[in-house]
Design an enzyme around this catalytic site. Structure first.
Site, PDB file in Angstrom:
ATOM      1  CB  CYS A   8      39.589  40.107  38.872  1.00  0.00           C
ATOM      2  SG  CYS A   8      38.662  41.033  37.630  1.00  0.00           S
ATOM      3  NE  ARG A  14      37.730  40.857  42.226  1.00  0.00           N
ATOM      4  CZ  ARG A  14      37.820  39.563  42.504  1.00  0.00           C
ATOM      5  NH1 ARG A  14      38.465  39.187  43.592  1.00  0.00           N
ATOM      6  NH2 ARG A  14      37.278  38.662  41.707  1.00  0.00           N
ATOM      7  CG  ASP A 123      33.802  38.833  43.441  1.00  0.00           C
ATOM      8  OD1 ASP A 123      33.366  39.929  43.038  1.00  0.00           O
ATOM      9  OD2 ASP A 123      33.503  37.749  42.926  1.00  0.00           O
TER      10      ASP A 123
HETATM   11  P1  4NP Z   1      35.532  40.808  39.141  1.00  0.00           P
HETATM   12  O1  4NP Z   1      34.068  40.602  39.755  1.00  0.00           O
HETATM   13  O2  4NP Z   1      36.173  39.438  39.097  1.00  0.00           O
HETATM   14  O3  4NP Z   1      36.197  41.710  40.136  1.00  0.00           O
HETATM   15  O4  4NP Z   1      35.343  41.431  37.784  1.00  0.00           O
HETATM   16  C1  4NP Z   1      33.154  39.693  39.222  1.00  0.00           C
HETATM   17  C2  4NP Z   1      32.504  39.985  38.052  1.00  0.00           C
HETATM   18  C3  4NP Z   1      31.561  39.116  37.513  1.00  0.00           C
HETATM   19  C4  4NP Z   1      31.304  37.926  38.178  1.00  0.00           C
HETATM   20  C5  4NP Z   1      31.965  37.623  39.354  1.00  0.00           C
HETATM   21  C6  4NP Z   1      32.889  38.511  39.866  1.00  0.00           C
HETATM   22  N1  4NP Z   1      30.339  37.038  37.643  1.00  0.00           N
HETATM   23  O5  4NP Z   1      30.064  36.009  38.291  1.00  0.00           O
HETATM   24  O6  4NP Z   1      29.796  37.304  36.549  1.00  0.00           O
END
Ligand code: 4NP
Length: 151
Positions: A8, A14, A123
């Site tokens: 991800c 995720r 997300d």
């Molecule tokens: P992930 O969610 O990709 O599912 O881990 C996110 C975690 C952090 C960020 C964006 C999405 N961020 O912008 O820091």
């Protein structure tokens, strides 16, 4: 095929949840597959999983306490057989960063699980706990389908 990494953006919401669900589902199904996860972004390297992911994971009996964020590396394209992207944006990053000697296949997780080709794991980072629960449920449904296909 023997190793899979879920991918991800941050590797805090995720993909750690996908990894935890996969570990249990694969073990229950007797599938001997190594499972890992990573993020295409580097902001959270070394941190644990997001507390909201940890909470909705714990509600369903998955323990993410040992998770440490790792960023995608070129070596991942040789170490793993499959890189399973949570959404199209991260699949595009996988395609862009694919080294010339890559051996891994990079595909959309839910597409490999048999869902319609455009279904992504959304997300949940800016969402509430319910958004994280919906992500968990979608990942569980996807993993059940994946297990049926791997058997
Ligand atoms: P992930 O969610 O990709 O599912 O881990 C996110 C975690 C952090 C960020 C964006 C999405 N961020 O912008 O820091």
């Amino acid at each position: 095929m023997s190793s899979i990494s879920f991918v991800c953006l941050g590797n805090i919401c995720r993909s750690p949840l996908a990894e935890g669900i996969a570990r249990r589902r694969f073990a229950e199904a007797g599938l001997d597959l190594a499972v890992a996860s990573c993020g295409t972004g580097r902001w959270h390297v070394g941190e644990g999983a997001d507390p909201r992911s940890r909470k909705v994971a714990a509600e369903a009996g998955y323990d993410l306490s040992g998770h440490r964020v790792r960023q995608l590396s070129g070596d991942d394209f040789r170490r793993f057989d499959l890189l399973l992207a949570m959404d199209r944006a991260n699949l595009a990053v996988l395609e862009a960063r694919r080294p010339a000697d890559a051996t891994a296949r990079a595909v959309l997780f839910l597409e490999l699980a048999g869902f319609a080709a455009d279904v992504e794991v959304p997300d949940p980072y800016h969402g509430d706990l319910e958004a994280f629960r919906r992500v968990r449920e979608l990942l569980e449904r996807g993993m059940d389908e994946l297990v049926l296909r791997f058997r």
